[in-house]
Scaffold this motif. Structure first.
Motif, PDB file in Angstrom:
ATOM      1  N   THR A 264       0.943  -1.062  -0.003  1.00  0.00           N
ATOM      2  CA  THR A 264      -0.019  -0.109  -0.008  1.00  0.00           C
ATOM      3  C   THR A 264       0.979   1.127  -0.187  1.00  0.00           C
ATOM      4  OG1 THR A 264      -1.614  -1.408   1.127  1.00  0.00           O
ATOM      5  CG2 THR A 264      -1.890   1.296   1.161  1.00  0.00           C
ATOM      6  N   LYS A 265       0.821   1.969  -1.165  1.00  0.00           N
ATOM      7  CA  LYS A 265       1.681   3.196  -1.423  1.00  0.00           C
ATOM      8  C   LYS A 265       1.336   4.660  -0.685  1.00  0.00           C
ATOM      9  CE  LYS A 265       4.522   0.348  -3.301  1.00  0.00           C
ATOM     10  NZ  LYS A 265       5.397  -0.285  -2.489  1.00  0.00           N
ATOM     11  N   TYR A 266       2.304   5.285  -0.146  1.00  0.00           N
ATOM     12  CA  TYR A 266       1.980   6.769  -0.192  1.00  0.00           C
ATOM     13  C   TYR A 266       2.180   7.573  -1.207  1.00  0.00           C
ATOM     14  CZ  TYR A 266       2.869  11.576   1.175  1.00  0.00           C
ATOM     15  OH  TYR A 266       2.995  12.818   1.528  1.00  0.00           O
ATOM     16  N   GLY A 267       1.200   8.283  -1.779  1.00  0.00           N
ATOM     17  CA  GLY A 267       1.646   9.206  -2.897  1.00  0.00           C
ATOM     18  C   GLY A 267       1.262  10.619  -2.539  1.00  0.00           C
ATOM     19  N   CYS A 268       0.184  11.032  -1.711  1.00  0.00           N
ATOM     20  CA  CYS A 268       0.017  12.426  -1.706  1.00  0.00           C
ATOM     21  C   CYS A 268      -0.356  12.640  -0.377  1.00  0.00           C
ATOM     22  CB  CYS A 268      -1.140  12.951  -2.587  1.00  0.00           C
ATOM     23  SG  CYS A 268      -2.757  11.977  -1.949  1.00  0.00           S
ATOM     24  N   GLY A 269      -1.147  11.674   0.612  1.00  0.00           N
ATOM     25  CA  GLY A 269      -1.454  11.896   1.962  1.00  0.00           C
ATOM     26  C   GLY A 269      -2.604  12.596   2.265  1.00  0.00           C
ATOM     27  N   GLU A 270      -3.288  13.104   1.133  1.00  0.00           N
ATOM     28  CA  GLU A 270      -4.472  14.110   1.183  1.00  0.00           C
ATOM     29  C   GLU A 270      -5.466  13.559   0.327  1.00  0.00           C
ATOM     30  OE1 GLU A 270      -3.696  18.282   1.421  1.00  0.00           O
ATOM     31  OE2 GLU A 270      -1.659  17.898   1.757  1.00  0.00           O
ATOM     32  N   ALA A 271      -5.707  12.159  -0.057  1.00  0.00           N
ATOM     33  CA  ALA A 271      -6.800  11.611  -0.543  1.00  0.00           C
ATOM     34  C   ALA A 271      -7.094  12.036  -1.963  1.00  0.00           C
ATOM     35  CB  ALA A 271      -7.925  11.809   0.177  1.00  0.00           C
ATOM     36  N   PHE A 272      -5.713  12.559  -2.601  1.00  0.00           N
ATOM     37  CA  PHE A 272      -5.983  12.993  -3.845  1.00  0.00           C
ATOM     38  C   PHE A 272      -5.434  11.993  -5.077  1.00  0.00           C
ATOM     39  CE2 PHE A 272      -5.080  17.254  -1.830  1.00  0.00           C
ATOM     40  CZ  PHE A 272      -6.376  17.659  -1.862  1.00  0.00           C
ATOM     41  N   CYS A 273      -4.748  11.189  -4.858  1.00  0.00           N
ATOM     42  CA  CYS A 273      -4.075  10.094  -5.606  1.00  0.00           C
ATOM     43  C   CYS A 273      -4.460   8.880  -5.803  1.00  0.00           C
ATOM     44  CB  CYS A 273      -2.471  10.366  -5.777  1.00  0.00           C
ATOM     45  SG  CYS A 273      -1.858   9.353  -4.174  1.00  0.00           S
ATOM     46  N   GLY A 274      -4.953   8.226  -4.559  1.00  0.00           N
ATOM     47  CA  GLY A 274      -5.430   6.757  -4.623  1.00  0.00           C
ATOM     48  C   GLY A 274      -4.471   5.653  -4.608  1.00  0.00           C
ATOM     49  N   ALA A 275      -3.084   6.211  -4.321  1.00  0.00           N
ATOM     50  CA  ALA A 275      -2.057   5.232  -4.383  1.00  0.00           C
ATOM     51  C   ALA A 275      -2.103   4.182  -2.964  1.00  0.00           C
ATOM     52  CB  ALA A 275      -0.659   5.659  -4.206  1.00  0.00           C
ATOM     53  N   CYS A 276      -2.889   4.948  -2.058  1.00  0.00           N
ATOM     54  CA  CYS A 276      -2.993   4.320  -0.684  1.00  0.00           C
ATOM     55  C   CYS A 276      -4.375   3.509  -0.706  1.00  0.00           C
ATOM     56  CB  CYS A 276      -2.885   5.414   0.561  1.00  0.00           C
ATOM     57  SG  CYS A 276      -4.347   6.212   0.256  1.00  0.00           S
ATOM     58  N   THR A 277      -5.064   3.140  -1.837  1.00  0.00           N
ATOM     59  CA  THR A 277      -6.406   2.401  -1.773  1.00  0.00           C
ATOM     60  C   THR A 277      -6.154   1.319  -1.180  1.00  0.00           C
ATOM     61  OG1 THR A 277      -7.007   3.858  -3.765  1.00  0.00           O
ATOM     62  CG2 THR A 277      -8.295   1.864  -3.010  1.00  0.00           C
TER      63      THR A 277
ATOM     64  N   VAL B 285     -10.994   2.507  -0.087  1.00  0.00           N
ATOM     65  CA  VAL B 285     -11.156   3.501   0.874  1.00  0.00           C
ATOM     66  C   VAL B 285      -9.747   3.961   0.455  1.00  0.00           C
ATOM     67  CG1 VAL B 285     -12.459   2.802   2.549  1.00  0.00           C
ATOM     68  CG2 VAL B 285     -10.231   2.467   3.018  1.00  0.00           C
ATOM     69  N   ARG B 286      -9.390   5.295   0.963  1.00  0.00           N
ATOM     70  CA  ARG B 286      -7.878   5.932   0.906  1.00  0.00           C
ATOM     71  C   ARG B 286      -7.327   5.740   2.287  1.00  0.00           C
ATOM     72  NH1 ARG B 286      -8.232   9.779  -4.531  1.00  0.00           N
ATOM     73  NH2 ARG B 286      -8.656   7.676  -5.514  1.00  0.00           N
ATOM     74  N   SER B 287      -6.610   5.033   2.508  1.00  0.00           N
ATOM     75  CA  SER B 287      -6.073   4.623   3.825  1.00  0.00           C
ATOM     76  C   SER B 287      -5.243   5.936   4.601  1.00  0.00           C
ATOM     77  CB  SER B 287      -5.108   3.371   3.647  1.00  0.00           C
ATOM     78  OG  SER B 287      -3.787   3.412   2.961  1.00  0.00           O
ATOM     79  N   CYS B 288      -4.627   6.861   3.491  1.00  0.00           N
ATOM     80  CA  CYS B 288      -3.774   7.977   4.151  1.00  0.00           C
ATOM     81  C   CYS B 288      -4.718   8.746   4.955  1.00  0.00           C
ATOM     82  CB  CYS B 288      -3.291   8.522   3.047  1.00  0.00           C
ATOM     83  SG  CYS B 288      -4.248   9.698   1.881  1.00  0.00           S
ATOM     84  N   GLN B 289      -6.186   8.580   4.735  1.00  0.00           N
ATOM     85  CA  GLN B 289      -7.166   9.612   5.287  1.00  0.00           C
ATOM     86  C   GLN B 289      -8.133   8.694   6.019  1.00  0.00           C
ATOM     87  OE1 GLN B 289      -7.245  13.214   5.317  1.00  0.00           O
ATOM     88  NE2 GLN B 289      -5.106  13.000   4.968  1.00  0.00           N
TER      89      GLN B 289
HETATM   90  S1  FES Z   1      -1.741   8.732  -0.616  1.00  0.00           S
HETATM   91 FE1  FES Z   1      -2.845   9.842  -2.114  1.00  0.00          FE
HETATM   92  S2  FES Z   1      -4.903   9.282  -1.780  1.00  0.00           S
HETATM   93 FE2  FES Z   1      -3.573   8.476  -0.289  1.00  0.00          FE
END
Ligand code: FES
Ligand code: FES
Lengths: 715, 160
Positions: free
Chosen positions: B37-50, B58-62
């Protein structure tokens, strides 16, 4: 002509060419055997590496295991471009082994041959030939060894999939694995081994799927941030609010009270460390700091004027005829200026590194495009001899030129030394934007002229701060001059923050300007833009790609603006030729553009992996929509306003055009580059199509709805 | 607040004592070592953490870890069953629907959620459903084809 100070150094001025030790290589692989022995004299090897890009000894590139697995060593890294597969194809072809028996080891400075870095679409073009030559020599040597082993003449031997056998007696055979036994092969050919002819290829030129997919779809693929070491700490670093801001005072005491937090201060480096990255982040917020901000001199609106003022004298990089004569010959003269804003690389993986120091040896896992350069930099920052530093490059989550610079590795190394523990530094998205080496804002001025019959007679081209690459036009123009001022790295007094190479550096800007300008002339001459280009080209190779794209597109002649929303462009990117045609739809009310269709033809010489090539072209077209339509860094002085994907918009699924790719068959030409060329089409292509749709000409990238509405208003 | 959270992770029950306000992304990546599960933006904008929570992306960073209490969480590591890849994973391989692969786990899990809700999506429904997952390399066309293909393969059957 003066000395050219604008040479396209993809890396700026820091190019390290220091070689690496082979000791670890030998240790890991366990050298020395009968027919085979230890590596050559390290000093000789070092000297060789200093003078030539790649080593001559084929053992540096490959190793045949007892199990028949061939390990290929490359200083290149894999960041999506799929050279992990195409390089393996090149090796398998020349060595004559099955593709599935090749394992790739990439970007490890202790065991891979020195490489300047992965950039400029150079992996296949420049590393490829060295790799093929190594494989061809290894195969020839193995045949010699087989002849001795089987006690027959080597002329009777043929190879297939890692087996050498007697032509007339199939059963009389020996495998590469049996001969090499996993060891280094001492013997070398006296003469150069002959490479296979194109007609003999069975692996090169065949479309194959990328070899790293299984790891990547299961989450097993390791990126730098996925490295987990015992006792590893995650660091978050205090950052200034703007470039060139100076720290006035800082209070770390509230953060120090948090359980498990360690604070490190070393000169300019103030870091908060914790075993969990999110807790380190939470603690960093508690660090109170004040900065002195420098005076704001420039922002995203005033930057172009500033750049023109900051520009010194340019260098003439091409010229022919006489500009005054060109002007005299011209019935119509055109003068325009083209602008493009700062653009971020924005790979989805942010800059990340993990550093571990044991005794006097450092190992650093880095998401980088230049592991060998990072090695030297880490050595310098730690005060270690460079042979005591090993850089390992796991999979890189996108680079696009942004990971030529890898300061996160130096931060991780310093912190590992200071804490005595392994440290991971993974930049946040905001840090990634803030510390990006942006594609520079740039200006192009063109003065040109055409004759009554629609022939270009004059071309006077001045580019400021984009860079030289791709600045020279390739049309048949009797009187022309190209002047380049400032490279993509900028220079003193130019940019308010660092800039650098961005996928196809300089060429996106130069192509946007040139191909827009060609269209302007075509339109004025009342000639269809494709026809105008063909009429003004003598380069048959270029005409061929243009025609190929046009034909697949179904291009029919019409003068622009023709209301169809069609555009066409062509480009020469370091000898890869590309032409693209597109159709767009412009919503005249709100200025929104939907690119409906892009047809792209590319001539890159021999194609190693057609499937990989198509994937790169599609990627270029998709990514290129961003810089053409939305991507732009807003800033005031050293303060960057776009720090995440909410305001900095990159391509999305809903933007997607239908993409069709054509690979031109050109077996006469050695393989050229593929990772970058097609992206250079996108600015000019969409600008020309918007013009055809609306009659409004865009002179600035990105072509945002506001700018499009503005252009339509002024039309 | 430190709290013991129980949930099912990749089909196995798990009990974790953590600060339950922490985001699931970091608990997965650091505490549990599931780095797919990846970090891409930390603010629910990119979906890398889905990731999937009760079959929904769900966006696990948020997404605070307290919100998974008693639920089913699937990460990319838990998608293949008994060594057999999920049809969407298969389709991504078959279509070369990735380049650097950093967005890939998020893309695949978002596609899972999409097909769970809409087993036979049209192309434009796929585009719509994937639109907020970002890919910088430009693998989009192939991702759409892969999802289409996987949907056909699954024939509307709900393969989780
Ligand atoms: S890290 Fe980009 S949406 Fe969660
Ligand atoms: S494959 Fe690189 S970000 Fe999608």
């Amino acid at each position: 002509m003066k000395e050219n100070k604008n040479i396209d150094h993809e890396l700026g001025n820091i190019i390290d060419r220091n070689p690496t030790t082979r000791r670890e290589f030998l240790k890991r692989l366990g050298g020395g055997i009968t027919i085979l022995f230890l590596f050559g004299d390290p000093l000789v090897l070092e000297a060789q590496r200093r003078t030539s890009e790649y080593p001559d000894d084929f053992n540096a590139y490959l190793r045949i295991g007892v199990d028949g697995i061939v390990t290929c060593f490359s200083g290149k890294i894999e960041m999506g471009q799929a050279v992990i597969t195409s390089l393996a194809q090149m090796l398998a072809e020349e060595l004559d082994v099955s593709l599935s028996s090749v394992d790739m080891v990439m970007g490890d400075t202790d065991i891979c041959p020195y490489d300047r870095g992965t950039f400029g679409s150079r992996s296949i073009k420049y590393f490829g030939p060295a790799l093929r030559a190594a494989a061809a020599e290894a195969r020839a040597v193995l045949i010699e060894l087989a002849a001795e082993y089987l006690k027959i003449s080597k002329d009777r031997l043929i190879t297939k999939e890692g087996i050498i056998f007697d032509k007339s007696q199939n059963k009389n055979q020996v495998t590469y694995a049996q001969l090499a036994k996993g060891k280094i092969i001492e013997r070398h050919l006296k003469e150069k081994a002959t490479l296979k002819a194109v007609s003999e290829f069975t692996i090169i030129g065949k479309p194959v799927l990328r070899s790293d997919s299984l790891e990547k779809v299961t989450g097993k693929a390791k990126f730098a941030g996925d490295i987990r070491l015992p006792d590893m700490l995650h660091a978050r670093i205090l950052r200034p609010p703007a470039h060139d801001a100076k720290l006035k005072n800082v209070d770390t005491s509230p953060a120090e009270k948090i359980d498990g937090v360690q604070i490190v201060r070393d000169g300019d480096l103030i870091a908060v460390l914790h075993k969990n990255p999110d807790e380190a982040e939470k603690a960093l917020i508690q660090v109170k700091a004040q900065f002195d901000l420098p005076e704001v001199k420039v922002d995203d609106k005033t930057i172009f004027k500033h750049l023109i003022n900051a520009a010194g004298e340019g260098d003439i990089v091409a010229s022919g005829g006489n500009l005054q004569n060109g002007e005299k010959l011209s019935s119509t003269v055109f003068e325009e200026m083209y602008l493009n804003s700062y653009v971020a690389h924005a790979p989805i993986e942010t800059h990340t590194a993990v550093a571990k120091i044991e005794n006097d040896k450092a190992t650093v896992w880095v998401s980088t495009q230049g592991p060998f350069r990072v090695k030297e930099q880490v050595a310098r920052v730690l005060g270690f001899p460079s042979q005591n530093v090993r850089v390992i490059t796991p999979f890189v989550g996108g680079g696009f030129g942004g990971k030529n610079s890898s300061n996160q590795a130096l931060e991780a190394a310093r912190l590992a030394k200071l804490t005595g523990k392994p440290v991971q530094v993974a930049w946040s998205r905001a840090e990634e934007f803030f510390y990006d080496t942006f594609r520079p804002a740039a200006v192009v001025k063109i003065k040109s002229g055409i004759t009554n019959s629609g022939k270009i007679a004059l071309w006077d081209y001045n580019v400021y701060f984009a860079g030289e690459r791709g600045s020279q036009q390739f049309y048949d123009v009797p009187h022309h001059q190209t002047v380049v001022t400032g490279g993509w790295g900028g220079g003193p007094g130019s940019h308010p923050f660092p800039t650098g190479a961005w996928r196809a550096p300089a060429v996106n800007t130069n192509t946007f300007a040139r191909e827009s300008h060609i269209d302007i002339m075509a339109s004025k001459a009342g000639i269809d833009p494709l026809e105008f280009r063909l009429k003004n080209l003598t380069n048959e190779r270029m005409k061929r790609v243009l025609r190929a794209a046009a034909e697949k597109f179904g291009w029919t002649p019409k003068k622009a603006p023709g209301g169809r929303g069609w555009g066409i462009v062509c480009v020469d990117y370091l000898n890869t030729y590309v032409a693209a045609a597109a159709e767009v739809e412009v919503d005249k009310k709100n200025g929104n553009v939907q690119v409906k269709r892009v047809v792209c033809a590319q001539d890159m010489g021999i194609v190693i992996n057609p499937e990989g090539a198509r994937m790169q072209i599609e990627g270029c077209i998709t990514m290129g929509l961003g810089y053409a339509l939305t991507e732009e860094i807003h800033f005031k002085g050293g303060e960057i306003f776009d720090l995440n994907f909410d305001t900095y918009e990159i391509s999305r699924f809903s933007w997607l055009p239908k993409i069709e790719t054509i690979l031109i068959d050109n077996p006469e030409l050695a393989p050229q580059g593929c990772g970058e060329p097609a992206i250079t089409c996108m600015g000019g292509l969409i600008a020309n199509a918007i013009y055809d749709a609306t009659g409004a000409r865009l002179f600035q990238l990105p072509m945002t709805p506001e700018r499009i509405k503005e252009a339509m208003k002024n039309n | 607040m430190q709290e013991t959270i129980s949930f099912n992770l990749n089909d196995k029950p798990i009990h974790l004592t953590v600060d339950s306000e922490r985001m699931l992304l970091w608990v997965l990546r650091s505490d549990l070592g599931l780095t797919g599960t990846k970090y891409g933006c930390g603010e629910a904008f990119c979906g890398a953490c889905t990731v999937l929570v009760n079959n929904k992306a769900v966006r696990s960073c948020q997404f605070p870890v307290k919100d998974v209490k008693g639920k089913e969480v699937i990460t990319i590591e838990g998608l293949s069953k008994n060594g057999k890849l999920h049809p969407i994973q298969e389709a991504f391989i078959k279509h070369d629907a990735l380049q650097c692969g950093f967005c890939t786990p998020g893309m695949i899990l978002n596609a899972c959620s999409l097909l769970y809700e809409n087993p036979q999506p049209t192309q434009s429904e796929i585009i719509q459903g994937m639109n907020d997952n970002l890919c910088r390399c430009g693998a989009h066309t192939r991702i759409v084809q892969a999802i289409q293909d996987a949907a056909n393969e699954m024939k509307g059957g709900r393969v989780k």
